[in-house]
Design a protein around this motif. Structure first.
Motif, PDB file in Angstrom:
ATOM      1  N   GLN A   4      16.781   4.214  32.456  1.00  0.00           N
ATOM      2  CA  GLN A   4      16.317   5.577  33.236  1.00  0.00           C
ATOM      3  C   GLN A   4      15.952   6.457  33.382  1.00  0.00           C
ATOM      4  OE1 GLN A   4      19.092   5.759  36.177  1.00  0.00           O
ATOM      5  NE2 GLN A   4      17.411   7.527  35.992  1.00  0.00           N
ATOM      6  N   ARG A   5      15.721   7.063  31.595  1.00  0.00           N
ATOM      7  CA  ARG A   5      14.294   7.801  31.206  1.00  0.00           C
ATOM      8  C   ARG A   5      12.943   7.091  31.013  1.00  0.00           C
ATOM      9  NH1 ARG A   5      15.118  12.563  28.417  1.00  0.00           N
ATOM     10  NH2 ARG A   5      13.206  13.252  27.389  1.00  0.00           N
ATOM     11  N   TRP A   6      13.195   5.736  30.931  1.00  0.00           N
ATOM     12  CA  TRP A   6      11.393   4.911  30.912  1.00  0.00           C
ATOM     13  C   TRP A   6      11.673   5.212  32.163  1.00  0.00           C
ATOM     14  CZ3 TRP A   6      10.732  -0.304  33.266  1.00  0.00           C
ATOM     15  CH2 TRP A   6       9.496  -0.864  32.716  1.00  0.00           C
ATOM     16  N   ALA A   7      11.986   4.895  33.627  1.00  0.00           N
ATOM     17  CA  ALA A   7      11.926   4.738  34.925  1.00  0.00           C
ATOM     18  C   ALA A   7      11.119   6.406  35.592  1.00  0.00           C
ATOM     19  CB  ALA A   7      13.117   4.332  35.783  1.00  0.00           C
ATOM     20  N   GLU A   8      11.738   8.065  34.673  1.00  0.00           N
ATOM     21  CA  GLU A   8      11.862   9.069  35.065  1.00  0.00           C
ATOM     22  C   GLU A   8      10.156   9.515  34.071  1.00  0.00           C
ATOM     23  OE1 GLU A   8      15.022  11.396  33.256  1.00  0.00           O
ATOM     24  OE2 GLU A   8      16.038  10.463  35.421  1.00  0.00           O
ATOM     25  N   GLN A   9       9.997   8.689  33.036  1.00  0.00           N
ATOM     26  CA  GLN A   9       9.151   8.884  32.366  1.00  0.00           C
ATOM     27  C   GLN A   9       7.646   8.325  32.693  1.00  0.00           C
ATOM     28  OE1 GLN A   9       9.485   9.832  28.325  1.00  0.00           O
ATOM     29  NE2 GLN A   9      11.031  11.632  28.398  1.00  0.00           N
ATOM     30  N   ARG A  10       8.022   6.813  32.932  1.00  0.00           N
ATOM     31  CA  ARG A  10       6.380   6.176  32.587  1.00  0.00           C
ATOM     32  C   ARG A  10       7.136   5.614  34.685  1.00  0.00           C
ATOM     33  NH1 ARG A  10       4.615   4.324  28.473  1.00  0.00           N
ATOM     34  NH2 ARG A  10       5.276   5.877  27.058  1.00  0.00           N
ATOM     35  N   GLU A  11       6.807   6.354  35.700  1.00  0.00           N
ATOM     36  CA  GLU A  11       6.583   5.723  36.961  1.00  0.00           C
ATOM     37  C   GLU A  11       6.042   5.045  37.483  1.00  0.00           C
ATOM     38  OE1 GLU A  11       6.549   9.702  39.555  1.00  0.00           O
ATOM     39  OE2 GLU A  11       8.193  10.035  38.497  1.00  0.00           O
ATOM     40  N   GLU A  12       5.338   4.340  37.057  1.00  0.00           N
ATOM     41  CA  GLU A  12       3.728   3.565  37.044  1.00  0.00           C
ATOM     42  C   GLU A  12       4.401   2.184  36.684  1.00  0.00           C
ATOM     43  OE1 GLU A  12      -0.082   6.991  38.842  1.00  0.00           O
ATOM     44  OE2 GLU A  12       0.185   5.034  36.648  1.00  0.00           O
ATOM     45  N   ASP A  13       4.432   2.451  35.548  1.00  0.00           N
ATOM     46  CA  ASP A  13       4.779   1.012  35.062  1.00  0.00           C
ATOM     47  C   ASP A  13       6.141   0.649  35.425  1.00  0.00           C
ATOM     48  OD1 ASP A  13       2.564   1.501  33.200  1.00  0.00           O
ATOM     49  OD2 ASP A  13       3.870   2.270  31.786  1.00  0.00           O
ATOM     50  N   PHE A  14       7.502   1.418  35.234  1.00  0.00           N
ATOM     51  CA  PHE A  14       8.380   1.589  36.183  1.00  0.00           C
ATOM     52  C   PHE A  14       8.404   0.427  37.200  1.00  0.00           C
ATOM     53  CE2 PHE A  14      11.731   1.979  39.024  1.00  0.00           C
ATOM     54  CZ  PHE A  14      12.881   2.163  38.957  1.00  0.00           C
ATOM     55  N   SER A  15       7.432   1.292  38.357  1.00  0.00           N
ATOM     56  CA  SER A  15       7.516   0.798  39.612  1.00  0.00           C
ATOM     57  C   SER A  15       6.766  -0.404  40.079  1.00  0.00           C
ATOM     58  CB  SER A  15       6.464   1.947  40.014  1.00  0.00           C
ATOM     59  OG  SER A  15       5.723   1.423  42.514  1.00  0.00           O
ATOM     60  N   ARG A  16       5.666  -0.769  38.440  1.00  0.00           N
ATOM     61  CA  ARG A  16       4.791  -2.257  38.751  1.00  0.00           C
ATOM     62  C   ARG A  16       5.718  -3.309  38.120  1.00  0.00           C
ATOM     63  NH1 ARG A  16      -0.092  -3.823  34.583  1.00  0.00           N
ATOM     64  NH2 ARG A  16      -0.275  -5.705  34.827  1.00  0.00           N
ATOM     65  N   ALA A  17       6.745  -2.728  37.357  1.00  0.00           N
ATOM     66  CA  ALA A  17       7.756  -3.762  36.680  1.00  0.00           C
ATOM     67  C   ALA A  17       8.839  -4.010  38.217  1.00  0.00           C
ATOM     68  CB  ALA A  17       8.702  -3.630  35.420  1.00  0.00           C
ATOM     69  N   CYS A  18       9.590  -3.648  38.886  1.00  0.00           N
ATOM     70  CA  CYS A  18      10.119  -3.304  39.424  1.00  0.00           C
ATOM     71  C   CYS A  18       9.371  -3.899  40.874  1.00  0.00           C
ATOM     72  CB  CYS A  18      11.073  -1.929  40.219  1.00  0.00           C
ATOM     73  SG  CYS A  18      12.267  -1.725  40.994  1.00  0.00           S
ATOM     74  N   SER A  19       8.570  -3.994  41.581  1.00  0.00           N
ATOM     75  CA  SER A  19       8.010  -4.639  42.762  1.00  0.00           C
ATOM     76  C   SER A  19       7.823  -6.319  42.474  1.00  0.00           C
ATOM     77  CB  SER A  19       6.610  -4.036  42.828  1.00  0.00           C
ATOM     78  OG  SER A  19       6.376  -2.306  42.888  1.00  0.00           O
ATOM     79  N   ALA A  20       7.319  -6.479  40.757  1.00  0.00           N
ATOM     80  CA  ALA A  20       6.549  -7.485  40.821  1.00  0.00           C
ATOM     81  C   ALA A  20       8.394  -8.563  40.107  1.00  0.00           C
ATOM     82  CB  ALA A  20       6.311  -8.384  38.692  1.00  0.00           C
ATOM     83  N   LEU A  21       9.157  -7.979  40.155  1.00  0.00           N
ATOM     84  CA  LEU A  21      10.894  -7.806  39.610  1.00  0.00           C
ATOM     85  C   LEU A  21      11.354  -8.633  41.375  1.00  0.00           C
ATOM     86  CD1 LEU A  21      12.851  -9.411  38.950  1.00  0.00           C
ATOM     87  CD2 LEU A  21      14.024  -6.885  38.618  1.00  0.00           C
ATOM     88  N   MET A  22      11.331  -8.097  42.060  1.00  0.00           N
ATOM     89  CA  MET A  22      11.599  -7.968  44.087  1.00  0.00           C
ATOM     90  C   MET A  22      10.939  -8.795  44.691  1.00  0.00           C
ATOM     91  SD  MET A  22      11.805  -3.867  44.365  1.00  0.00           S
ATOM     92  CE  MET A  22      12.660  -4.277  46.215  1.00  0.00           C
ATOM     93  N   ALA A  23       9.597  -8.791  44.225  1.00  0.00           N
ATOM     94  CA  ALA A  23       8.879  -9.731  44.899  1.00  0.00           C
ATOM     95  C   ALA A  23       9.473 -11.389  44.484  1.00  0.00           C
ATOM     96  CB  ALA A  23       7.558  -9.869  44.393  1.00  0.00           C
ATOM     97  N   ALA A  24       9.505 -11.970  42.827  1.00  0.00           N
ATOM     98  CA  ALA A  24      10.050 -12.994  42.295  1.00  0.00           C
ATOM     99  C   ALA A  24      11.358 -13.449  42.666  1.00  0.00           C
ATOM    100  CB  ALA A  24       9.677 -12.294  41.134  1.00  0.00           C
ATOM    101  N   ALA A  25      12.176 -12.345  42.999  1.00  0.00           N
ATOM    102  CA  ALA A  25      13.136 -12.770  43.586  1.00  0.00           C
ATOM    103  C   ALA A  25      13.297 -13.113  44.433  1.00  0.00           C
ATOM    104  CB  ALA A  25      14.205 -11.677  42.918  1.00  0.00           C
ATOM    105  N   ALA A  26      12.691 -12.459  45.690  1.00  0.00           N
ATOM    106  CA  ALA A  26      12.463 -12.895  47.219  1.00  0.00           C
ATOM    107  C   ALA A  26      11.713 -14.311  47.511  1.00  0.00           C
ATOM    108  CB  ALA A  26      11.752 -11.587  47.852  1.00  0.00           C
ATOM    109  N   ASP A  27      10.771 -14.492  46.244  1.00  0.00           N
ATOM    110  CA  ASP A  27       9.775 -16.371  46.925  1.00  0.00           C
ATOM    111  C   ASP A  27      11.109 -16.758  46.185  1.00  0.00           C
ATOM    112  OD1 ASP A  27       7.680 -14.918  46.883  1.00  0.00           O
ATOM    113  OD2 ASP A  27       6.927 -14.945  45.097  1.00  0.00           O
ATOM    114  N   SER A  28      11.869 -16.368  44.625  1.00  0.00           N
ATOM    115  CA  SER A  28      13.088 -17.784  44.792  1.00  0.00           C
ATOM    116  C   SER A  28      13.700 -18.112  45.915  1.00  0.00           C
ATOM    117  CB  SER A  28      13.968 -16.868  43.041  1.00  0.00           C
ATOM    118  OG  SER A  28      14.879 -15.887  43.563  1.00  0.00           O
TER     119      SER A  28
END
Length: 279
Positions: A76-100
């Protein structure tokens, strides 16, 4: 794991380079989806594959270590302090999940997948928002009723005290100062006019205002004759009885909403049964 890592890297390359705005619909969806307990391990794996988190940083224990400066912190703290890193990782995860889930999806299939999921979750989100709003409204109404009751009790006590003091002074002096009674009476009348419903309670409060005694000083003479001590004592007792009678009705306004709701229905039925009442 190698296939999953490759899929995550490919999805990251296709993901937007910039993070979702801190306050946006897309940002909300990312927080809800990627910080959900079943998806946290996958989020950590995606961030490690993208070089955003240190490998072996206690993944799955809600404790991660970002690459570069900074020690261990919660997701939770990582998502708040590293917004760009969190958004990049989360976007990749959601895209991979949708592709699967949809192997035959087009290039925008991942984006459509999370958006459709978000739309399906809207009823639940709306229901939660309504429950929260309803709770806040209920608490505000309860608070306003408590404050109204407290003001009524305070003004009632002030009028009772001022009336008793004046009546005691009037018995010895027909020209006793009436200013304190007038001020307390006006304050009580103003509070009674603000008493909340049901309708029967508002009508009872209005009748109490009309019946409040001591709108002016008691007389010093009657029929051309100056009132003596005994006469003033009788006037004071009569006024005191009137004060007690009206204030008893004011105290009755504290009864519950159920009582006044029933009184409202009963008065309405009585009016409907009177001759000449509209059908």
């Amino acid at each position: 794991m190698a296939v999953c890592g490759a899929a995550l890297l490919l999805a990251a390359a296709a993901a937007p380079a910039t993070a979702a705005p801190a306050v946006s619909g897309e940002r909300d969806v990312q927080l809800v989806y990627c910080l959900d307990v079943p998806h946290r391990d996958d989020l950590v794996a995606a961030a490690v594959a993208l070089g955003l988190l240190v490998p072996g940083g206690a993944a799955g224990q809600d404790s991660v270590r970002p690459v570069g400066s900074g020690g261990h912190m919660t997701l939770q703290r990582w998502a708040e302090q590293r917004e760009e890193d969190f958004s990049r990782a989360c976007s990749a995860l959601m895209a991979a999940a949708a592709d699967s889930r949809e192997p035959a999806a087009q290039g925008s299939g991942g984006e459509d997948g999370w958006f459709v999921t978000f739309l399906k979750g809207l009823p639940v989100l709306a229901a939660g928002a309504l429950l929260t709003l309803g709770g806040q409204l209920s608490e505000r109404v309860s608070s306003e009723r408590r404050q109204s009751h407290q003001r009524l009790r305070t003004d009632e006590a002030a009028f009772r005290g001022a009336a008793r003091a004046y009546l005691a002074a009037y018995e010895g002096d027909a020209d006793a100062d009436h200013a304190a009674v007038r001020s307390a009476r006006e304050a009580l009348a103003g509070t009674l006019f603000q008493v909340p419903g049901p309708a029967a309670r508002r009508r009872a409060a209005g009748l109490a205002v009309e019946g409040l005694p001591l709108a002016g000083p008691l007389p010093s003479s009657r029929d051309g004759s100056v009132l003596g001590t005994e006469d003033r004592a009788r006037e004071a007792r009569a006024a005191g009885d009137s004060v007690d009678r009206v204030l008893r009705s004011v105290s009755g306004l504290d009864r519950g909403v159920a009582h006044w709701g029933w009184r409202t229905v009963r008065e309405w039925r009585v009016r409907r049964s009177e001759p000449g009442a509209a059908v």
